[in-house]
Design a protein around this motif. Structure first.
Motif, short mmCIF file in Angstrom:
data_model
loop_
_atom_site.label_atom_id
_atom_site.label_comp_id
_atom_site.label_asym_id
_atom_site.label_seq_id
_atom_site.Cartn_x
_atom_site.Cartn_y
_atom_site.Cartn_z
N ALA A 203 0.96 -1.38 0.02
CA ALA A 203 0.01 0.09 0.07
C ALA A 203 0.79 1.22 -0.07
O ALA A 203 0.47 2.38 -0.09
N GLY A 204 2.11 1.19 0.48
CA GLY A 204 3.02 2.27 0.14
C GLY A 204 4.11 1.96 1.18
O GLY A 204 4.25 0.96 1.78
N PHE A 205 5.34 2.99 1.04
CA PHE A 205 6.62 2.73 1.86
C PHE A 205 6.07 2.90 3.13
O PHE A 205 5.49 3.84 3.56
N GLU A 206 6.62 2.39 3.98
CA GLU A 206 6.54 2.43 5.42
C GLU A 206 8.10 2.25 6.14
O GLU A 206 8.64 0.89 5.93
N ASP A 207 8.88 2.88 6.63
CA ASP A 207 10.12 2.84 7.12
C ASP A 207 10.12 1.58 8.05
O ASP A 207 9.40 1.67 9.02
N PRO A 208 10.82 0.47 7.72
CA PRO A 208 10.88 -0.53 8.58
C PRO A 208 10.80 -0.37 10.18
O PRO A 208 10.28 -0.97 11.24
N TYR A 209 11.67 0.75 10.63
CA TYR A 209 11.87 1.21 12.02
C TYR A 209 10.48 1.37 12.45
O TYR A 209 10.22 0.95 13.75
N LEU A 210 9.65 1.76 11.79
CA LEU A 210 8.29 2.14 12.33
C LEU A 210 7.42 0.71 12.93
O LEU A 210 6.84 0.66 13.82
N ARG A 211 7.78 -0.44 12.35
CA ARG A 211 7.21 -1.56 12.93
C ARG A 211 7.71 -1.92 14.11
O ARG A 211 6.87 -2.37 14.94
N TYR A 213 8.83 0.51 16.39
CA TYR A 213 8.32 1.80 17.13
C TYR A 213 6.95 1.42 17.53
O TYR A 213 6.36 1.62 18.91
N HIS A 214 6.10 0.89 16.44
CA HIS A 214 4.75 0.92 16.90
C HIS A 214 4.33 -0.21 17.59
O HIS A 214 3.43 -0.13 18.60
N ALA A 218 2.48 0.90 21.27
CA ALA A 218 0.99 0.12 21.47
C ALA A 218 1.05 -0.47 22.77
O ALA A 218 0.05 -0.38 23.70
N VAL A 219 2.26 -1.33 23.21
CA VAL A 219 2.23 -2.01 24.40
C VAL A 219 2.57 -1.00 25.52
O VAL A 219 1.67 -1.23 26.51
N GLN A 220 3.38 -0.05 25.47
CA GLN A 220 3.52 0.90 26.27
C GLN A 220 2.35 1.68 26.64
O GLN A 220 2.05 2.00 27.85
N ALA A 221 1.49 2.15 25.68
CA ALA A 221 0.40 2.88 26.06
C ALA A 221 -0.84 2.16 26.69
O ALA A 221 -1.25 2.51 27.75
N GLY A 222 -0.85 1.01 26.06
CA GLY A 222 -1.64 0.02 26.99
C GLY A 222 -1.55 -0.41 28.36
O GLY A 222 -2.54 -0.33 29.07
N LEU A 244 10.69 -10.97 10.52
CA LEU A 244 9.51 -10.71 11.59
C LEU A 244 10.16 -9.97 12.81
O LEU A 244 11.53 -10.41 13.09
N ILE A 245 9.61 -9.08 13.36
CA ILE A 245 10.45 -8.08 14.14
C ILE A 245 10.65 -8.77 15.54
O ILE A 245 9.98 -9.75 15.92
N GLY A 246 11.38 -8.47 16.31
CA GLY A 246 11.66 -8.90 17.66
C GLY A 246 11.22 -7.83 18.71
O GLY A 246 9.98 -7.70 18.65
N SER A 247 12.03 -7.30 19.35
CA SER A 247 11.56 -6.29 20.50
C SER A 247 10.53 -6.84 21.52
O SER A 247 9.74 -6.02 22.08
#
Ligand code: ING
Length: 318
Positions: A203-211, A213-214, A218-222, A244-247
């Motif tokens: 659907a468009g470019f998304e900087d992989p870093y954002l995966r 970050y998001h 989401a977890v910190q906000a929740g 697949l991301i780690g983090s």
């Protein structure tokens, strides 16, 4: 008095398409034993922890699809995990694809006490991706094809002397999931995830870093907005050439990441979690009974998609 529990996020690296469950369980046993050596009494494994992330493939043969599902847990392949956990006095969270006796398919997670008793089950409600093969994608994400929407709701379970809740992967991006658990007094949310490291939708470019970050955001906000601990655990790494991301991380009730993974491999992330640390937020900033105003929240339940009021003109000012 502190209700402290030592928790291990058991991040797993990639599982290849042809990797046997027996081999995967051996890796999980290594993580379980390592967690026990580090004093953990709860080990959290990822979403769909027994196989590769098969929704990346377009499968039509029901037999081919069902071979990715567990007809029973524990099963012959997973019994060693249950046996070793009970021997070590360690409980665990396990994500897997569930095929029920009635033939229904769910993306499921269970919470198992050190006694080996399954004290909680959750079936994934927010299914991302699409239901039909999409040739434009670099990889499919067919969770809406292979899984039904979970039918158990968001519930809390009494375990480890506290109030525990579960969600799975995409659920963490929806504040409603956290709040329904928060309104039941949840003190620790366990969630596994398999999150592609790049946007496969085309659907468009998304900087992989954002995966990453998001996922953290989401977890910190929740955790912060519901004053609860969160243990978020990745199936990470390379699977069949797809990332697949780690983090994987453990987040405290103030929304701080207190421990996180450094690799995309099998890796333990351990922290001492005091469940009483949830009390401050629940009694002050997020004392729901004192501050929430449900009479103004109607749209959250009444409306599914966003609708701009007809009198709002979205035209640039002259
Ligand atoms: N995976 C992803 C997740 O929610 C995704 C899908 C990734 C959705 C990035 C939106 C953005 O982490 C699963 N299995 O839900």
């Amino acid at each position: 008095m502190a209700r402290r529990i030592t928790v291990a996020a058991a991040q797993m690296g990639g599982i290849q398409r042809d990797e046997s469950r027996a081999r995967v369980v051996e890796r999980m046993l290594e993580l379980l034993r390592g967690a026990h050596r580090r004093g953990a009494t709860l080990v959290v494994f990822p979403e769909l922890a027994l196989t590769t992330f098969f929704p990346r493939y377009n499968l039509d043969d029901p037999a081919e699809i069902d071979r990715w599902f567990e007809k029973e847990v524990p099963s012959v392949e997973t019994k060693p995990l249950f046996d070793e956990a009970r021997r070590l006095g360690v409980g665990f969270h396990l994500g897997y694809a569930e095929l029920t006796p009635e033939g229904r398919h769910f993306n499921t997670a269970i919470l198992v006490e050190p006694s080996g008793e399954i004290v909680g089950k959750y079936r994934k409600i927010h299914l991302p991706g699409h239901a039909e093969y999409d040739a434009s994608r670099v990889a499919q994400h067919l969770e809406k094809k292979y899984f039904e929407v979970g039918d158990l709701g968001f519930n809390v379970f009494g375990a480890y002397g506290g109030v525990f809740g579960m969600m799975i992967c995409n659920d963490r991006r929806w504040p409603e999931a956290w709040r329904v658990l928060g309104l039941q007094g949840v003190e620790m949310v366990l969630l596994g995830y398999n999150t592609p490291s790049v946007n496969t939708s085309g659907a468009g470019f998304e900087d992989p870093y954002l995966r990453t970050y998001h996922s953290n955001l989401a977890v910190q906000a929740g955790a912060y907005q519901n004053s609860c601990w969160a243990v978020a655990v990745a199936k990470a790494g390379d699977e069949d050439g797809y990332g697949l991301i780690g983090s994987s991380c453990i987040v405290n009730p103030q929304g701080e990441i207190v421990a996180k993974a450094n690799t995309w491999d099998d890796e333990l992330v351990v922290a001492d979690c005091d469940l009483d640390m949830t009390v401050f937020g629940k009694e002050t900033v997020f004392k729901f009974s004192a501050h929430r105003r449900p009479e103004h929240y109607g749209l959250i339940v009444e409306r599914t998609g966003a609708e701009v009021p007809p009198d709002i003109r979205k035209e640039a000012a002259e």
